[in-house]
Write a protein that holds these residues in place. Structure first.
Motif: not given
Length: 162
Positions: A24-51
């Motif tokens: 659902a987060l990805a769905w909200r983000l799909q039209d908000t920018g042109s992303w060149k990279a994802v940076v996960a805040i570890t450790r908790g952000g790793m699983a959601p960042a992967m998805i």
């Protein structure tokens, strides 16, 4: 009324729920920018960042390691590892993903390093919500979120006995 410990007002998140919420987060983000990279805040952000990276077809994924908790006790945030500066620069086109914003102190330090990045979390609490550009679910400040990587399956007695 007695004060509750953090685990007494719990919001338990299963792997299935986390996956649905991260999508659902990805769905909200799909039209908000042109992303060149994802940076996960570890450790908790790793699983959601992967998805999120999978759903948005972002192939460059890095991490920023910020330590701000010792079990359930929050402390001053400390950056332990930074993302590749050649990729992230000032954050332009970078999507920062974390599982949760609590007080916002972790994101303050991340935003200092990457001021032009877009910050997205799956869950947000009121004190830190202003540090987040996009989130999915808000929970009360006194709720402790139990993430699936912190839990194990175990037998539970029925309400009316065995």
């Amino acid at each position: 009324m007695t004060d509750r410990l953090p685990h007494e007002k719990g919001f338990h998140v299963s792997w299935d729920q986390l996956h649905r919420d991260a999508r659902a987060l990805a769905w909200r983000l799909q039209d908000t920018g042109s992303w060149k990279a994802v940076v996960a805040i570890t450790r908790g952000g790793m699983a959601p960042a992967m998805i999120v990276a999978r759903e948005l077809d972002i192939r460059t994924v890095d991490t920023i390691s910020v330590k701000s908790y010792n079990h359930q006790t929050q402390s001053a945030p400390e950056v332990i590892k930074s993302p590749d500066p050649d990729v992230v620069k000032d954050g332009e086109g970078v999507l920062i993903v974390d599982d949760l914003v609590d007080t916002g102190r972790t994101l303050e330090i991340v935003r200092e390093k990457l001021p032009r990045a877009h910050v997205a979390t799956v869950y947000a609490k009121p004190l830190g919500r202003d540090q987040v550009d996009t989130f999915v679910t808000e929970v009360s400040q006194d709720t402790w979120i139990f993430f699936p990587w912190d839990m194990a399956l175990q037998y539970v007695e029925p309400y009316r006995g065995a």
